[in-house]
Motif scaffolding. Structure first.
Motif, short mmCIF file in Angstrom:
data_model
loop_
_atom_site.label_atom_id
_atom_site.label_comp_id
_atom_site.label_asym_id
_atom_site.label_seq_id
_atom_site.Cartn_x
_atom_site.Cartn_y
_atom_site.Cartn_z
N GLU A 14 0.75 -1.00 -0.04
CA GLU A 14 0.06 0.02 0.06
C GLU A 14 0.81 1.22 -0.04
O GLU A 14 0.37 2.39 -0.55
N GLU A 15 2.03 1.21 0.68
CA GLU A 15 3.03 2.40 0.69
C GLU A 15 3.33 2.81 -0.71
O GLU A 15 3.73 3.97 -0.87
N TYR A 16 3.28 1.96 -1.62
CA TYR A 16 3.57 2.31 -3.11
C TYR A 16 2.84 3.39 -3.48
O TYR A 16 3.15 4.48 -4.29
N ARG A 17 1.62 3.38 -3.25
CA ARG A 17 0.60 4.63 -3.55
C ARG A 17 1.12 6.00 -3.21
O ARG A 17 0.89 6.86 -3.94
N HIS A 18 1.92 6.02 -2.11
CA HIS A 18 2.21 7.31 -1.67
C HIS A 18 3.67 7.75 -2.25
O HIS A 18 4.22 8.90 -1.76
N ARG A 19 4.11 6.96 -3.00
CA ARG A 19 5.70 7.22 -3.49
C ARG A 19 5.66 8.67 -4.56
O ARG A 19 4.63 8.71 -4.96
N ASN A 20 6.61 9.22 -4.17
CA ASN A 20 6.66 10.63 -4.94
C ASN A 20 8.39 11.08 -5.11
O ASN A 20 8.46 12.05 -4.58
N ALA A 21 9.09 10.29 -5.84
CA ALA A 21 10.47 10.35 -5.61
C ALA A 21 10.69 11.81 -6.27
O ALA A 21 11.81 12.52 -5.88
N LEU A 22 10.08 12.44 -7.24
CA LEU A 22 10.36 13.58 -7.97
C LEU A 22 9.64 14.67 -7.21
O LEU A 22 9.90 15.93 -7.61
N ARG A 23 9.29 14.64 -6.14
CA ARG A 23 8.51 15.63 -5.38
C ARG A 23 7.32 16.54 -6.04
O ARG A 23 7.60 17.96 -6.16
N HIS A 24 6.69 15.77 -7.06
CA HIS A 24 5.93 16.57 -7.73
C HIS A 24 4.40 16.96 -6.95
O HIS A 24 3.96 15.83 -6.40
N ARG A 25 4.33 18.13 -6.78
CA ARG A 25 2.96 18.49 -5.93
C ARG A 25 1.90 19.15 -6.76
O ARG A 25 0.88 19.52 -6.01
N ALA A 26 2.12 19.77 -8.13
CA ALA A 26 1.23 20.76 -8.75
C ALA A 26 -0.14 20.01 -8.80
O ALA A 26 -0.20 18.71 -9.19
N PRO A 27 -1.28 20.83 -8.54
CA PRO A 27 -2.63 20.11 -8.70
C PRO A 27 -2.82 20.02 -10.45
O PRO A 27 -2.41 20.72 -11.08
N LEU A 28 -3.79 19.15 -10.63
CA LEU A 28 -4.26 18.93 -12.00
C LEU A 28 -5.12 20.05 -12.40
O LEU A 28 -6.00 20.41 -11.65
N PRO A 29 -4.91 20.89 -13.56
CA PRO A 29 -5.94 22.04 -13.85
C PRO A 29 -7.17 21.58 -14.27
O PRO A 29 -7.47 20.55 -14.71
N GLU A 30 -8.10 22.51 -14.12
CA GLU A 30 -9.51 22.22 -14.67
C GLU A 30 -9.66 21.83 -15.76
O GLU A 30 -10.53 20.96 -16.03
N TRP A 31 -9.06 22.47 -16.80
CA TRP A 31 -9.39 21.84 -18.20
C TRP A 31 -9.11 20.55 -18.42
O TRP A 31 -9.66 19.87 -19.21
N PHE A 32 -8.22 19.98 -17.67
CA PHE A 32 -7.53 18.56 -17.67
C PHE A 32 -8.78 17.56 -16.83
O PHE A 32 -9.27 16.64 -17.49
N LEU A 33 -9.14 17.93 -15.85
CA LEU A 33 -10.03 17.41 -14.88
C LEU A 33 -11.44 17.39 -15.69
O LEU A 33 -12.04 16.30 -15.66
#
Length: 499
Positions: free
Chosen positions: A314-333
């Motif tokens: 389950e911990e694999y879900r939380h991996r973020n080696a590149l430390r990317h945190r930007a939210p998905l923009p509305e047009w993409f969602l």
């Protein structure tokens, strides 16, 4: 007392009711639960919700009086309503959340997983002691274990992997490959009922969807899934290999099988699928590179992803080696393809909006690559793929996105991040024709967002990429750019607005 057998909505083929240990009792009564809470938790693609519900209801109709089909708010409520305190068996669910639920229930016995080629214990035995779990190593081992596409102890055609033969760009000047069309089902009264229910859910219950629900494009029954398999193998598999990595704006399906949703709903067993491909090759009806390329997708990658999902935990879900945190923009969602000027991204986003599907190269090298370049949160990207694709499930998308697409695991599954500048898109597709941007332009009004995004990504992660032999040349290329500051400014200007 004969135990009831619980069928989840992705366990719909006959192999989930084969009796005997470890399986349900012969003739066991079946319970199926349509839980609205599943659709409240996530904003699924409307076509995906339609397909899943249609497939469940088609299966219940096939089973007739043997099945108790319950519509309830939650699985727990539905099971209690259907069977009371009677004993229940269920095959190992495909998501960790569903497994934890059934494992916690009194009177529910969890049977081994079905719908895959290899038991989990065999994968763990193969994986034990390995520093890295590389797909190619697993794939070769699987071929030997299953005696699949083998000539004695050697691979068919003398090579394990015909990938080099399967990377041809699209034929010049053609808008379509010109291969026979894929199987498309005809809707039934069940589909009409599902569509009315989804309308009511949106109108009266506040359940929201994304995307469009056009005529159902994928099989919802065993009969339809077998028809799709036979049409692919008999008429389309031969042309699959050479252009499996190519993209044409006017031919989104190309020679792809469109069988992933049927496999992931459990309507098809992967063993019968790869056997059909091998039989076609042995009969001389398809070239070895096409049979191998398809078998690699099913017996190789699909199987690898399933086992990696459980093996990494389950911990694999939380991996973020590149430390990317930007939210998905509305047009993409919102799948707002009309807001996007970049022809490649607009075309593919429209395919997802209209059908809930696009093949693996647009997923990886257009949608995933764009998210990676912009530094979007990998968990949010994973959720988007899960919700928006008809074949998307937690076990499918978690390794595919966290590992393959977003490199958030730092290399546990792949040897490098998969992203590119516009030149790759131009070479492998016709999507740059008539675009507002030019794939070779790094700066200026017509700078390709994939080109600026690529160099911005390399600049941002140059230390990590320079230390990797497979990506070190990208850093060398970055250092040769005389206009890098202008490129980075162009990338920042594009930001989160539609490209």
């Amino acid at each position: 007392m004969t135990a009831w057998h619980w069928l989840f909505g992705d366990q719909l083929g006959p192999h989930f009711l084969t009796p005997g240990e470890p399986g349900p009792a012969a003739g066991a009564p079946v319970v199926m639960i349509e839980a609205r809470s599943v659709f409240r938790r996530r904003r699924f693609h409307r076509a995906k919700a339609h397909l899943v519900l249609s497939a469940m209801r088609h299966r219940a109709a096939e089973l007739g009086d043997r099945a108790c089909y319950v519509r309830a708010e939650t699985y727990t409520e539905g099971l209690r309503q259907a069977v009371g305190g009677a004993p229940v068996t269920v095959h190992h669910p495909t998501s960790r959340a569903a497994y934890d639920l059934v494992a916690s229930m009194d009177g529910v016995r969890v049977l081994p997983a079905r719908g895959f080629l290899l038991p989990g214990a065999a994968f763990r035995s193969w994986a034990g002691g390995r520093e890295r779990l590389r797909h190619e190593d697993f794939y070769r081992w699987m071929r030997r274990e299953l005696d699949l596409l083998m000539d004695g102890d050697r691979p068919a055609g003398g090579r394990w992997n015909h990938d080099q033969d399967n990377r041809e760009p699209p034929p010049s000047g053609l808008r379509t490959l010109g291969v026979p069309t894929p199987y498309r089902p005809r809707e039934s009264d069940i589909d009409e009922e599902v569509r009315a229910d989804l309308d009511r859910w949106e109108r009266d219950e506040g359940i929201r969807f994304v995307g469009r629900d056009g005529p159902r494009a994928f099989p919802a029954s065993r009969r339809e899934a077998l028809a799709a398999l036979h049409r692919f193998v008999d008429h389309r598999l031969a042309g699959f290999g050479p252009h499996e990595d190519a993209v044409l704006a006017g031919d989104p399906v190309m020679s792809h099988s469109l069988l992933s949703s049927s496999l992931n709903l459990g309507l098809l067993d992967p063993a019968e699928v790869v056997a059909a491909a091998e039989d076609a090759w042995r009969a001389g009806r398809v070239p070895v590179q096409s049979a191998e390329g398809f078998v690699r997708q099913v017996a190789g990658w699909r199987e690898y992803v399933w086992h990696a999902y459980w093996y990494f935990g389950e911990e694999y879900r939380h991996r973020n080696a590149l430390r990317h945190r930007a939210p998905l923009p509305e047009w993409f969602l919102e799948l707002d393809a009309d807001a996007v000027a970049a022809r490649c991204l607009s075309t593919v986003l429209a395919q997802v909006r209209d059908t809930g599907w696009t093949h693996h190269i647009p997923r990886l090298m257009l949608l995933g690559s764009y998210a990676l370049q912009r530094g979007w949160d990998p968990r949010a990207v994973t959720d988007w793929f899960h919700r928006c694709f008809v074949d998307g499930y937690d076990w499918v998308m978690l390794p595919n996105v966290i590992g393959m697409s977003q490199y958030a695991d730092g290399g546990m599954m792949t040897t490098k991040p998969y992203t590119s500048a516009g030149a790759y898109i131009h070479r492998m597709s016709d999507l740059c024709e008539g675009c507002a941007y030019r794939p070779a332009d790094r700066t200026g009004d017509r700078a390709c967002p994939y080109t600026t995004g690529y160099w911005s990504f390399v600049h941002r992660h140059r230390t990590r990429l320079a230390a990797n032999p497979r990506t070190a040349r990208a850093v060398t290329g970055l250092d040769r750019l005389q206009d890098i500051e202008q490129v980075l400014r162009a990338g920042r200007r594009q930001g989160g607005s539609p490209p």
